[in-house]
Design an enzyme around this catalytic site. Structure first.
Site, short mmCIF file in Angstrom:
data_model
loop_
_atom_site.label_atom_id
_atom_site.label_comp_id
_atom_site.label_asym_id
_atom_site.label_seq_id
_atom_site.Cartn_x
_atom_site.Cartn_y
_atom_site.Cartn_z
N SER A 156 0.84 -1.07 0.00
CA SER A 156 0.07 0.00 -0.12
C SER A 156 0.96 1.28 -0.01
O SER A 156 1.57 1.43 0.79
CB SER A 156 -0.84 0.10 1.18
OG SER A 156 -1.72 0.97 1.41
N LYS A 187 -1.07 -0.89 -4.42
CA LYS A 187 -2.15 -0.16 -4.39
C LYS A 187 -1.79 1.31 -3.85
O LYS A 187 -0.92 1.30 -2.97
CB LYS A 187 -2.82 -0.80 -2.88
CG LYS A 187 -3.86 0.25 -2.30
CD LYS A 187 -4.62 -0.58 -1.42
CE LYS A 187 -4.82 0.04 -0.15
NZ LYS A 187 -5.66 -0.67 0.81
N LEU A 188 -2.21 2.18 -4.61
CA LEU A 188 -2.15 3.53 -4.24
C LEU A 188 -3.19 4.43 -3.85
O LEU A 188 -4.30 4.18 -4.13
CB LEU A 188 -1.92 4.35 -5.73
CG LEU A 188 -1.09 5.64 -5.69
CD1 LEU A 188 -0.04 5.87 -4.95
CD2 LEU A 188 -1.33 6.19 -7.21
N LYS A 189 -3.04 4.97 -2.48
CA LYS A 189 -3.73 5.74 -1.94
C LYS A 189 -4.09 7.18 -2.84
O LYS A 189 -3.25 7.81 -3.32
CB LYS A 189 -3.30 6.52 -0.61
CG LYS A 189 -3.28 5.13 0.34
CD LYS A 189 -4.45 4.60 0.88
CE LYS A 189 -4.32 3.64 2.20
NZ LYS A 189 -5.51 3.27 2.61
N ASP A 220 -7.20 3.23 -3.66
CA ASP A 220 -7.86 3.49 -2.27
C ASP A 220 -8.22 4.82 -2.04
O ASP A 220 -7.11 5.58 -1.82
CB ASP A 220 -7.08 2.86 -1.19
CG ASP A 220 -7.98 2.61 0.05
OD1 ASP A 220 -8.93 3.07 0.23
OD2 ASP A 220 -7.32 2.30 0.95
N ASN A 241 -10.07 5.76 0.60
CA ASN A 241 -10.38 6.20 2.04
C ASN A 241 -11.66 7.00 2.06
O ASN A 241 -11.55 7.90 2.99
CB ASN A 241 -9.67 6.47 2.90
CG ASN A 241 -8.40 5.41 3.15
OD1 ASN A 241 -7.36 5.18 2.59
ND2 ASN A 241 -8.64 4.23 3.76
N GLU A 301 -11.15 1.36 -4.19
CA GLU A 301 -11.57 0.95 -2.68
C GLU A 301 -12.11 2.21 -1.99
O GLU A 301 -11.64 3.08 -2.07
CB GLU A 301 -10.02 0.52 -2.07
CG GLU A 301 -10.39 -0.21 -0.76
CD GLU A 301 -8.89 -0.55 -0.18
OE1 GLU A 301 -8.23 -0.88 -0.80
OE2 GLU A 301 -9.30 -0.57 1.09
N ASP A 350 -14.17 -1.20 2.08
CA ASP A 350 -13.41 -1.45 3.43
C ASP A 350 -14.25 -1.08 4.49
O ASP A 350 -14.71 -1.62 5.03
CB ASP A 350 -11.98 -0.64 2.88
CG ASP A 350 -10.98 -0.78 4.05
OD1 ASP A 350 -11.59 -1.18 5.20
OD2 ASP A 350 -9.88 -0.17 3.89
N LYS A 358 -10.63 -6.55 6.90
CA LYS A 358 -9.65 -6.46 7.80
C LYS A 358 -10.49 -7.05 9.15
O LYS A 358 -11.50 -6.44 9.65
CB LYS A 358 -9.43 -4.90 7.88
CG LYS A 358 -8.67 -4.42 6.96
CD LYS A 358 -8.72 -2.53 7.21
CE LYS A 358 -8.04 -2.16 5.82
NZ LYS A 358 -8.11 -0.55 5.95
N GLY A 371 -4.70 -4.32 5.43
CA GLY A 371 -3.78 -3.89 6.41
C GLY A 371 -4.13 -2.67 7.27
O GLY A 371 -4.69 -1.67 6.91
MG LIG Z 1 -8.77 0.81 2.60
#
Ligand SMILES: [Mg+2]
Length: 374
Positions: free
Chosen positions: A140, A166-168, A194, A196, A219, A244, A268, A296
């Site tokens: 991540s 995975k890129l935020k 992702d 968030n 995500e 998520d 998670k 994670g």
């Molecule tokens: Mg996430």
């Protein structure tokens, strides 16, 4: 088993580099470990370890670290003492009077589970029904200051051999970063993003621009409570939507699947109240043909080992965020850190979670030790 002692080890571990998501930047990992001593029916005393993954601020979920520690000490442990005879499988039931606080409950269930499996000489992987001895390791990548820096950091992890990136992302740091990574590393790269929960349905046209980059998934683009809006967004873009933050139990997973809100679920264990609930979500998703992968929470070696075992279940068909311990920590609190090699992480095969906690390292990073009076 009967609970004899419970203590919380509060830790602060420095991260090898700051980790930025759409909601905060972390330079240190604060967490606590739950150490429990239990007596089995034949009188043997066995120790088990759990890890609490709540963040120190309530920015990812309503739970936060200090509150989670208080819930464990003041409400959860007394419930287990009052229950008398307990097993890992009954912990969830004994804690039912306490609403919410899944990360607190998960850390307590982990300690009981670890102790129970150690007393039986059984590995967590075999207990769960794991079908592989190694799992693909994804990494991540936090939000970087520039597109060039994103490409540089992603390139470093690809060179290390990670199987998936995975890129935020967040508004203002999304399309250009994704486009640059795809351009630089080609169409074969397993690549996902992702958010968030950083967007709203008003951003649908903007998010649809991600469709041309062949992402595995996006995500949690929208808010935690936005199951209906995620279903609406799914009709407007071709990139599969993965949830998520929205999935906090097997029930919400079932709702999300039936509403069409999630083509994929990030599981998670802390977020859903423990590894046994995580396995239930896996089972429901698998029965509906919904892919799952293991997310994670910057776990130490304890949670990282447990996650590797969970991700070895047959429905975990996408690489998870189970990177080597060294992706976050120069030093971990287990005697053998979890390592990534050849794009995979080995599933621990020893009793319990299959790792040994290093007491010297725990002491080195410990900021407080709380003995819970039973
Ligand atoms: Mg996430």
């Amino acid at each position: 088993m009967k609970l004899l002692a419970a203590r919380l080890h509060h830790l602060e571990l420095p991260l090898v580099s700051p980790f930025t998501t759409s909601f905060m930047t972390q330079t240190h990992k604060r967490c606590f470990l739950v150490e429990m001593e239990l007596e089995t029916t034949d009188g043997t005393v066995v120790t088990g370890w759990g890890e609490n993954v709540a963040l120190d601020r309530p920015f990812y979920s309503p739970e936060h670290l200090d509150g989670s520690a208080e819930v464990v000490a003041r409400w959860l442990v007394p419930e287990l003492v009052a229950a008398g005879e307990i097993t890992a499988e009954t912990v969830h039931h004994h804690l039912r009077r306490v609403i919410g606080n899944p990360m607190a409950k998960a850390s307590v269930e982990m300690a009981v589970l670890d102790a129970q499996l150690r007393s039986e000489g059984k590995s967590f992987a075999s207990y769960l029904g794991a079908v592989s001895s190694a799992v693909p390791s994804g990494v991540s990548v936090g939000i970087q200051d520039s597109v060039a820096q994103t490409v540089r950091v992603v390139g470093g992890y690809i060179d290390e051999g990670y199987a998936r990136i995975k890129l935020k992302i967040q508004p203002g740091a999304d399309i250009e970063h994704v486009a640059a990574v795809r351009r630089e590393f080609g169409d074969e790269l397993l690549f996902q993003v992702d958010a968030n929960a950083a967007y709203t349905l008003v951003d649908a046209a903007h998010l649809r621009r991600l469709d041309e980059y062949g992402l595995l998934l996006i995500e949690q683009p929208l808010g935690e409570a936005d199951l209906r809006q995620h279903a609406e967004l799914a009709k407007q873009m071709s990139t599969p939507i993965c949830l998520d933050e929205s999935i906090d139990s097997a029930e919400t997973a079932a709702d999300a699947i039936s509403l069409g809100s999630a083509a994929v679920i990030n599981i998670k264990p802390g977020r859903v109240g423990g590894y046994l609930e995580a396995r239930r979500i896996h089972d429901i998703a698998r029965a509906h043909g919904i892919a799952v992968w293991c997310g994670g929470m910057l776990e130490t070696g304890i949670g990282r080992a447990a996650n590797a075992a969970l991700a070895a279940l047959p429905g975990f068909t996408l690489p998870g965020d189970i990177s080597g311990s060294d992706r976050f920590y120069a030093l971990d609190i287990t005697t053998e850190p979890i390592r990534m090699h050849d794009g995979v992480v080995d599933v621990p095969a020893g009793p319990g979670f299959g790792i040994e906690v290093d007491p010297d390292r725990v002491a080195e990073f410990r900021t407080a030790l709380v003995e819970i009076q039973l």
